[in-house]
Enzyme design. Sequence first.
Site, PDB file in Angstrom:
ATOM      1  CE1 TYR A 134      -3.042   3.065   0.520  1.00  0.00           C
ATOM      2  CE2 TYR A 134      -3.499   2.217   2.549  1.00  0.00           C
ATOM      3  CZ  TYR A 134      -3.737   3.325   1.656  1.00  0.00           C
ATOM      4  OH  TYR A 134      -4.757   4.314   1.872  1.00  0.00           O
ATOM      5  CE  LYS A 162      -6.025   1.884  -0.822  1.00  0.00           C
ATOM      6  NZ  LYS A 162      -6.537   1.987   0.500  1.00  0.00           N
TER       7      LYS A 162
END
Length: 293
Positions: A134, A162
Amino acid sequence: MDFGRLMTAMVTPFDAGLNIDFQKVDALVEHLIATGTTTIVVAGTTGESPTLSHDEKLALFQHVVEKVAGRVKVVAGTGSNNTADSVQFSQEAEALGVDGLLLVAPYYNKPSQEGLYQHFKTIAESVKIPCILYNIPGRTSINVEASTQLRLAQIPNIVATKESSGDFSQIIDILSGAPEGFYVYSGDDFLTLPMMSIGAYGIVSVAAHVVGEEMTAMINAFVEGNLAEAVRLNIELTPVFKGLFLTTNPTLVKAALSTQGIEVGGVRLPLVAADESLIEEVKKRLKKVKDKA
């Protein structure tokens, strides 16, 4: 592992005393599944992870895994800026039966790219389940560069990223260099379609709490080659995507859920309730989308 194209970073429902309300969690999980969510991300930033205790997070992971009962995937937010703590926490989450882990870039201590690589590698190699990177420089103050993400993509159980950098040059570099089976997800709702158009797989969404069916329709239209319909839906949804971030997330998405009859309570300090004018603006934008449905 395929987490699907519409992952939702679930808010954490609270009661009047701002304790986790597990009955409300149950209702929210059912709502998300019914409206197209393919994976529920528990205790991410949208879930107010900075103000959830270690034990609260573990209780949430266990509860959501049991409630979902295999109908969709469950990903636990276990990353932090303390590698050793993240290793232990990730192992605890794995033992509870989650399907994967979301590992945010270390915040505040600003490691080098080699430090970032070793951090993520250490956590991933401590578990057997899939891990999702992320990258969100706006919150962490550090960017996980494409070259670092591509090194990490060689680790067998690091399966996706992400990407919330908003840097399309970087995103293209990741997409062009990634091994087969490594998925790139947008971390911003309003970039879902633009990122999918250059090869991203899907979205880790906030807006799916309130426009999940419409987002599913947009994603499906794009995947099926109906670009005109995907563009039309994206244009309709963009005011909602942006409206939910008129103040700090997840303040407004929690308020928006309440307007749809899904009660999830307020937010914990240091977040505060949104001004009524902002809530009304989001309600207006949502109504416009729903009226067209």
